[in-house]
Design a protein around this motif. Structure first.
Motif, mmCIF file in Angstrom:
data_model
loop_
_atom_site.group_PDB
_atom_site.id
_atom_site.type_symbol
_atom_site.label_atom_id
_atom_site.label_comp_id
_atom_site.label_asym_id
_atom_site.label_seq_id
_atom_site.Cartn_x
_atom_site.Cartn_y
_atom_site.Cartn_z
ATOM 1 N N ALA A 30 0.801 -1.228 0.000
ATOM 2 C CA ALA A 30 0.000 0.000 0.000
ATOM 3 C C ALA A 30 0.836 1.282 0.000
ATOM 4 N N PRO A 31 1.818 1.449 0.900
ATOM 5 C CA PRO A 31 2.615 2.683 0.867
ATOM 6 C C PRO A 31 3.477 2.797 -0.396
ATOM 7 N N VAL A 32 3.890 1.661 -0.948
ATOM 8 C CA VAL A 32 4.665 1.669 -2.198
ATOM 9 C C VAL A 32 3.795 2.254 -3.314
ATOM 10 N N LEU A 33 2.544 1.815 -3.377
ATOM 11 C CA LEU A 33 1.629 2.332 -4.404
ATOM 12 C C LEU A 33 1.374 3.823 -4.215
ATOM 13 N N SER A 34 1.301 4.266 -2.970
ATOM 14 C CA SER A 34 1.118 5.699 -2.698
ATOM 15 C C SER A 34 2.294 6.512 -3.234
ATOM 16 N N GLU A 35 3.497 5.996 -3.019
ATOM 17 C CA GLU A 35 4.690 6.689 -3.514
ATOM 18 C C GLU A 35 4.733 6.689 -5.041
ATOM 19 N N VAL A 36 4.358 5.574 -5.650
ATOM 20 C CA VAL A 36 4.323 5.491 -7.115
ATOM 21 C C VAL A 36 3.334 6.507 -7.661
ATOM 22 N N LYS A 37 2.178 6.604 -7.022
ATOM 23 C CA LYS A 37 1.159 7.559 -7.475
ATOM 24 C C LYS A 37 1.671 8.989 -7.352
ATOM 25 N N GLN A 38 2.369 9.290 -6.248
ATOM 26 C CA GLN A 38 2.925 10.634 -6.062
ATOM 27 C C GLN A 38 3.896 10.978 -7.181
ATOM 28 N N GLU A 39 4.754 10.027 -7.531
ATOM 29 C CA GLU A 39 5.748 10.296 -8.574
ATOM 30 C C GLU A 39 5.135 10.301 -9.963
ATOM 31 N N ALA A 40 4.171 9.421 -10.204
ATOM 32 C CA ALA A 40 3.571 9.302 -11.530
ATOM 33 C C ALA A 40 2.565 10.421 -11.804
ATOM 34 N N GLY A 41 1.923 10.902 -10.737
ATOM 35 C CA GLY A 41 0.954 11.984 -10.895
ATOM 36 C C GLY A 41 -0.199 11.598 -11.798
ATOM 37 N N ASP A 42 -0.523 12.470 -12.741
ATOM 38 C CA ASP A 42 -1.684 12.266 -13.612
ATOM 39 C C ASP A 42 -1.452 11.219 -14.698
ATOM 40 N N ARG A 43 -0.214 10.731 -14.830
ATOM 41 C CA ARG A 43 0.060 9.716 -15.856
ATOM 42 C C ARG A 43 -0.612 8.383 -15.532
ATOM 43 N N LEU A 44 -0.936 8.194 -14.246
ATOM 44 C CA LEU A 44 -1.411 6.891 -13.787
ATOM 45 C C LEU A 44 -2.608 7.025 -12.864
ATOM 46 N N LYS A 45 -3.554 6.107 -13.046
ATOM 47 C CA LYS A 45 -4.679 5.984 -12.116
ATOM 48 C C LYS A 45 -4.504 4.639 -11.416
ATOM 49 N N ILE A 46 -4.585 4.643 -10.090
ATOM 50 C CA ILE A 46 -4.478 3.403 -9.318
ATOM 51 C C ILE A 46 -5.850 3.083 -8.728
ATOM 52 N N VAL A 47 -6.283 1.843 -8.939
ATOM 53 C CA VAL A 47 -7.580 1.389 -8.437
ATOM 54 C C VAL A 47 -7.331 0.198 -7.522
ATOM 55 N N LYS A 48 -7.877 0.264 -6.303
ATOM 56 C CA LYS A 48 -7.735 -0.842 -5.356
ATOM 57 C C LYS A 48 -9.058 -1.605 -5.300
ATOM 58 N N ILE A 49 -8.981 -2.928 -5.447
ATOM 59 C CA ILE A 49 -10.185 -3.761 -5.423
ATOM 60 C C ILE A 49 -10.012 -4.847 -4.367
ATOM 61 N N ASP A 50 -10.893 -4.817 -3.376
ATOM 62 C CA ASP A 50 -10.894 -5.793 -2.287
ATOM 63 C C ASP A 50 -11.513 -7.097 -2.801
ATOM 64 N N VAL A 51 -10.710 -8.162 -2.853
ATOM 65 C CA VAL A 51 -11.197 -9.426 -3.410
ATOM 66 C C VAL A 51 -12.314 -10.040 -2.570
ATOM 67 N N ASP A 52 -12.375 -9.714 -1.288
ATOM 68 C CA ASP A 52 -13.441 -10.246 -0.442
ATOM 69 C C ASP A 52 -14.770 -9.543 -0.710
ATOM 70 N N LYS A 53 -14.718 -8.288 -1.121
ATOM 71 C CA LYS A 53 -15.937 -7.543 -1.443
ATOM 72 C C LYS A 53 -16.371 -7.735 -2.892
ATOM 73 N N HIS A 54 -15.430 -8.129 -3.755
ATOM 74 C CA HIS A 54 -15.719 -8.295 -5.184
ATOM 75 C C HIS A 54 -15.187 -9.638 -5.691
ATOM 76 N N PRO A 55 -15.676 -10.746 -5.116
ATOM 77 C CA PRO A 55 -15.137 -12.064 -5.491
ATOM 78 C C PRO A 55 -15.409 -12.436 -6.951
ATOM 79 N N LYS A 56 -16.537 -12.003 -7.504
ATOM 80 C CA LYS A 56 -16.840 -12.345 -8.904
ATOM 81 C C LYS A 56 -15.860 -11.666 -9.851
ATOM 82 N N LEU A 57 -15.534 -10.417 -9.567
ATOM 83 C CA LEU A 57 -14.574 -9.699 -10.410
ATOM 84 C C LEU A 57 -13.188 -10.336 -10.297
#
Length: 98
Positions: A30-57
């Motif tokens: 999680a903190p690694v992704l936060s740092e990546v997002k900070q450096e990447a800025g608008d070039r990247l969108k990060i989406v987190k999906i909880d597998v327990d809440k979205h098992p079909k996906l």
């Protein structure tokens, strides 16, 4: 599922993090992704999906372990990896696909 397709098509580069709240490596990532997002800025969108809440996906995307990261470029999967990734590896990946 159509909302997931809309989500990954909503930005040129989307990194999807399939995770679980009980997963130790997911908490490390999680903190690694936060740092990546900070450096990447608008070039990247990060989406987190909880597998327990979205098992079909998670099943539809054949996620067998967490964390699993999938990178989509213009709605198409271009990279996939399970396990914790380093900030440097993820930034290099973004540069390759940007």
């Amino acid at each position: 599922m159509s909302s997931f397709k809309e989500l990954i098509a909503s930005h040129p580069l989307v990194l999807v993090d399939f995770f679980a709240t009980w997963c130790g490596p997911c908490k490390v990532l999680a903190p690694v992704l936060s740092e990546v997002k900070q450096e990447a800025g608008d070039r990247l969108k990060i989406v987190k999906i909880d597998v327990d809440k979205h098992p079909k996906l998670a099943a539809a995307k054949q996620v067998r372990g967490v964390p699993t990261l999938i990178l989509f470029k213009e709605g198409q999967q271009v990279w996939r990896q399970s396990g914790v990734q380093s900030k440097q590896a993820l930034l290099q990946l973004l540069n390759e696909h940007n």
